[in-house]
Write a protein that holds these residues in place. Structure first.
Motif: not given
Length: 251
Positions: A241-242, A193-194, A189, A201-202, A204
């Motif tokens: 972000t991840d 999700d970045q 994800d 914003k993400k 998505k």
């Protein structure tokens, strides 16, 4: 700080050494790409490839957290996959995930309640047989995206993570007929999700699908280049972000 960073950088070398080598990966999937971007040097995302007879199996995992905790879980996950596949000789994707779920749950069940946690992973496993032109797959919380004749299909996996609090669960297995030119995408994800763009914003999943719709007709290596470039452009000066993992495979 330097000592800790040096230590984590050495841990990255260890983690990279257990990921599939490029030669091995592209030997199994000649027309493919991998985008692998840890957020904090080491990663909670991982991929794993193996072969048994005519079956080529690939796993794409996204462990709870990122950085060092996520990296520990990813190493555990890869080792357990090897044991399940090589020693227990379980080859069906749904049964591999079920066995992985039981193994992680056992490892995480400590006497202290704080360790009977949601630690675990989201995962998708695909088994390709290029002689029978069949592909079996099973997933825990991750989708499978396929393009055929320029049309996108998204298949949802079982809505349960691996290694969490639920016990005795089963993961659905699916089978697809595959044909030359089919494209498959497996991903964690991290990419959708970045945060970024003009509104920070993400992206998505809808934004990622729009991008895949645009690039899927390009060569696999050109897709990797464009996806990397668009990610950097979207992210701008926003921190990652991840952990990010995207795998594209063309049959």
């Amino acid at each position: 700080n330097k000592d800790i960073t040096d230590s984590i950088n050495y841990a990255k070398r260890i983690q990279d050494s257990v990921l599939p080598e490029d030669v091995a990966f592209y030997d199994h999937f000649p027309d493919a790409f991998v985008i692998y971007k840890p957020r904090d040097i080491v990663s909670g995302d991982f991929f794993w490839v193996n072969r048994k007879g005519d079956e080529v199996i690939i796993a794409c995992g996204d462990c709870t957290g990122h950085g060092v905790p996520g990296a520990f879980l990813s190493l555990i996950g890869q080792q357990l996959l090897r044991e399940i596949f090589d020693i227990k000789r379980i080859t069906e994707p749904s049964l591999i995930i079920k066995e992985l779920d039981k193994s992680i749950a056992r490892m995480m069940q400590k006497e202290q309640e704080e360790f009977t946690t949601k630690d675990g992973m989201d995962l998708i496993i695909c088994s390709f047989n290029f002689k029978t032109n069949k592909m079996k797959w099973s997933a825990a919380m991750r989708p499978l995206v396929m393009y055929r004749d320029n049309k996108r299909e998204m298949y949802r996996g079982t809505r349960m993570s691996v290694g969490g609090e639920n016990k005795g669960r089963d993961y659905a297995q699916h089978e697809l007929d595959i044909q030359k030119g089919d494209l498959f995408y497996l991903f964690s994800d991290g990419y959708p999700d970045q945060f970024g763009g003009p509104d920070r914003k993400k992206m998505k999943i809808t934004g990622m699908f729009k991008l895949l719709d645009e690039v899927h007709s390009k060569t696999m290596q050109d897709q990797r280049i464009v996806l990397n470039h668009r990610l950097r452009s979207w992210q701008g000066d926003v921190a990652q972000t991840d952990d990010i993992l995207v795998i594209g495979i063309k049959v």
